[in-house]
Design an enzyme around this catalytic site. Structure first.
Site, short mmCIF file in Angstrom:
data_model
loop_
_atom_site.label_atom_id
_atom_site.label_comp_id
_atom_site.label_asym_id
_atom_site.label_seq_id
_atom_site.Cartn_x
_atom_site.Cartn_y
_atom_site.Cartn_z
CE LYS A 5 -3.63 2.21 2.66
NZ LYS A 5 -4.59 2.12 3.75
CD GLU A 52 9.02 -6.25 7.24
OE1 GLU A 52 8.79 -5.12 6.74
OE2 GLU A 52 8.74 -6.54 8.42
N GLY A 69 -5.10 -1.90 4.75
CA GLY A 69 -4.29 -3.03 4.27
C GLY A 69 -4.94 -4.37 4.55
NE ARG A 70 -6.64 -3.86 10.69
CZ ARG A 70 -6.00 -2.72 10.84
NH1 ARG A 70 -4.84 -2.53 10.23
NH2 ARG A 70 -6.51 -1.74 11.58
CD GLU A 89 -2.04 -4.48 11.32
OE1 GLU A 89 -2.54 -4.02 10.29
OE2 GLU A 89 -0.94 -5.05 11.31
CG HIS A 103 -5.13 -36.06 16.68
ND1 HIS A 103 -5.35 -37.29 17.24
CD2 HIS A 103 -6.10 -35.87 15.74
CE1 HIS A 103 -6.39 -37.86 16.63
NE2 HIS A 103 -6.86 -37.01 15.73
CE LYS A 134 5.55 -1.13 10.23
NZ LYS A 134 4.61 -0.46 9.35
O1 F6P Z 1 3.12 -3.23 9.82
C1 F6P Z 1 1.77 -3.37 9.65
C2 F6P Z 1 1.31 -2.94 8.30
O2 F6P Z 1 1.29 -1.56 8.20
C3 F6P Z 1 -0.04 -3.54 7.98
O3 F6P Z 1 -1.08 -2.80 8.49
C4 F6P Z 1 0.00 -3.66 6.50
O4 F6P Z 1 -0.96 -4.56 6.03
C5 F6P Z 1 1.42 -4.13 6.30
O5 F6P Z 1 2.16 -3.43 7.27
C6 F6P Z 1 1.99 -3.92 4.94
O6 F6P Z 1 1.96 -2.58 4.55
P1 F6P Z 1 2.16 -2.16 3.04
O7 F6P Z 1 1.06 -2.76 2.24
O8 F6P Z 1 2.13 -0.66 3.04
O9 F6P Z 1 3.50 -2.69 2.59
#
Ligand code: F6P
Length: 549
Positions: A212, A218, A273-274, A359, A390, A510
């Site tokens: 987003k 990452e 995002g979620r 979240e 199990h 972060k």
């Molecule tokens: O660190 C949490 C977050 O901001 C989430 O809310 C989001 O879904 C995810 O990181 C990834 O963010 P982006 O789509 O901006 O890379």
């Protein structure tokens, strides 16, 4: 920050007081008694919405409980809050954003607006571009740099830009074109990238960089590594245009990364995002299952959106699930909630719902920033049945903790082999029966057990479960199911008077990682500025990460 009225002037402690008083009177009531005294209980405490049938009769509720829970929705002005979300009001107060994921799955004729601007034309324009692109990749018309068709699609994203499409691609594997491999890389651990691409040919691999913000550490790190991996064999930087596309709200960053913005699929800041699976974030899923199936999923979501917005509170499925969760959190000291899909294709559903729920509702200040004095979102967890039986069900049946559970199952299997499916569902139904009714000491003795062992073999029962049943796992029933949980989460957020659509709790870690990173990369950098524990860990890392030879 102007708060809508349903956030203002709330006294949640006072609103929950009648329920707490009711709980104090509850003493000794057992589901065994409730079912014995009321032959109509199962039928009355069931709801059909779209293709989903919810049996919530095995919950610790009576007519009075439900009446108090329904009162609570009125005190919380839930209908007003639902209307505000659908109208595009900026109910994400701390980010000053609207929350309009419901517009992503509405027909083009639907009238969703943001500041007066109609949204569905934009949504459908992107959907059309996604569909054309997905068809081109699936048909082989979209060629890699050396003229070969694409055989593998790798989505690079994390959190909401990973979990939704990853979960749904697994869930709908039975609908996928098996000639295409669709995989997901999320973790910044290089192992994830390396193991995901190790058997792939760069000439036939397409990367979707999904973020987003297009700033997430990452994702950006994995995207750089992917570009290096692709160019290592394709050599020509012009190859990036045929092997990388982006999904983002941030065109400038996409361009700065080197991806042509013609190859960017847009979404908007009013999509959390979620809550973004139905946006362009769903592109890898659309490529896997095809545009028609993707559209079926959107229609499923929309069907449940309509149910949520229109069904009376008493027969509203997501609201009912939400209220039961509020009851257990506020009055039964339940801190966790288990989601137990009896379908291997839904293996990733608990992980997906962890982000959606935790979240959103893992908050400890209310909408006005005051500390809450009531339980908010539970720890959500789960595994597919029957595997969990199990592993951890022992605690569900005989542990000291009350864990409300959702059992999810489908009547028709995708693989009707022998009696697998009947066995799967027999286990599912049996677990809810055992959790509700347990086994008394008399019953244990009647089976021939005597002495101390009796106590160990008693099942207390009275452990609450919901059962969600649909005819078959399809794109539509999956869409409906996800929408059920989204609206459950929304409802609980309103009742708890918290802001479900921001996520400030992810920021601090972060930021601190950003400070520690240079201290790990450069062993000569001064790294004594933390607490003694963190300083020590950095020192130990520096020692142990030195090459052995
Ligand atoms: O660190 C949490 C977050 O901001 C989430 O809310 C989001 O879904 C995810 O990181 C990834 O963010 P982006 O789509 O901006 O890379």
């Amino acid at each position: 920050m102007m708060a809508p009225t349903f956030f203002e002037s709330r006294n949640v402690v006072k609103d929950l007081a009648p329920l707490k008083a009711h709980r104090r009177e509850w003493k000794g009531v057992h589901l065994r008694d409730l079912f014995r005294d009321d032959p109509g209980r199962a039928e009355r405490y069931s709801i059909q919405a779209g293709d989903w049938f919810l049996d919530y009769s095995k919950n610790l509720v009576t007519e009075r409980t439900l009446q108090l829970l329904h009162d609570l929705t009125r005190r919380a002005r839930l209908p007003e809050a639902i209307a505000a979300m659908f109208k595009g009001e900026r109910i994400n107060l701390t980010e000053n954003r609207a929350v309009l994921h419901v517009a992503l799955r509405a027909p083009e004729t639907a009238d969703f607006r943001m500041d007066g601007v109609p949204l569905t034309p934009q949504v459908h324009a992107v959907l059309r571009r996604m569909k054309a692109f997905a068809e081109a990749v699936r048909s082989g018309e979209w060629k890699g740099h050396t003229g070969r068709p694409i055989r593998a699609v790798i989505n690079i994203g994390i959190g909401g830009s990973d979990l939704g499409p990853a979960m749904a691609t697994e869930a709908l594997r039975a609908f996928a074109d098996r000639r295409l491999t669709v995989r997901f890389v999320s973790n910044v651990d290089a192992t994830h990238f390396v193991e995901t691409v190790r058997d792939l040919n760069p000439e036939e691999t397409l990367f979707i960089v999904a973020s987003k913000t297009f700033t997430t550490q990452e994702t950006m790190t994995n995207a750089e590594t992917a570009r290096a991996w692709a160019l290592d064999s394709l050599k020509d930087p012009a190859a990036v245009a045929r092997h990388f596309v982006a999904v983002s709200t941030n065109a400038d960053r996409v361009a700065a990364f080197g991806i042509d913005t013609h190859n960017m699929f847009e979404f908007w800041d009013w999509v959390g995002g979620r809550y973004s699976l139905c946006s362009a974030i769903g592109l890898p899923l659309m490529i896997a299952i095809g545009p028609e199936h993707f559209q079926d999923m959107l229609n499923g979501f929309h069907l449940m959106d309509r149910h949520f917005a229109e069904a009376p509170i008493e027969s509203n499925l997501p609201i009912t699930l939400a209220l039961l969760g509020v009851w257990y959190g506020a009055c039964w000291d339940a801190h966790t909630h288990a989601v137990l899909p009896y379908d291997q294709y839904l293996a990733r559903l608990p992980a997906y719902l962890q982000q959606a729920d935790m979240e959103s509702n893992g908050k400890s200040v209310d909408a006005r920033g005051r500390p809450v004095r009531w339980q908010t979102g539970p720890i959500l967890w789960g595994e597919p049945g029957t595997n969990g039986q199990h592993a951890f069900y022992q605690l569900l049946h005989q542990g000291t903790k009350l864990v409300p559970c959702d059992f999810i199952a489908f009547c028709r299997p995708h693989h009707p082999i022998g009696d697998h499916h009947a066995k799967l569902l027999a286990n599912c139904f049996a677990q809810t029966e055992a959790l509700a009714f347990g086994k008394t000491a008399e019953e244990v003795r009647a089976e021939g057990t005597q002495g101390r062992l009796v106590r160990h073999r008693v099942f207390p029962g009275n452990r609450p479960t919901n059962t969600l049943l649909a005819p078959e796992l399809t794109p539509s029933t999956l869409g409906q199911l996800i929408a059920i949980y989204e609206h459950k989460i929304f409802t609980q957020g309103i009742i708890w008077n918290i802001l479900s659509f921001d996520q400030w709790g992810v920021e601090l870690g972060k930021k601190l990682a950003g400070r520690i990173l240079p201290e790990l990369l450069d062993p000569t950098a001064d790294a004594r500025g933390h607490d003694t524990s963190t300083n020590q860990l950095i020192r130990r890392y520096r020692e142990w990460s030195k090459p052995l030879h």
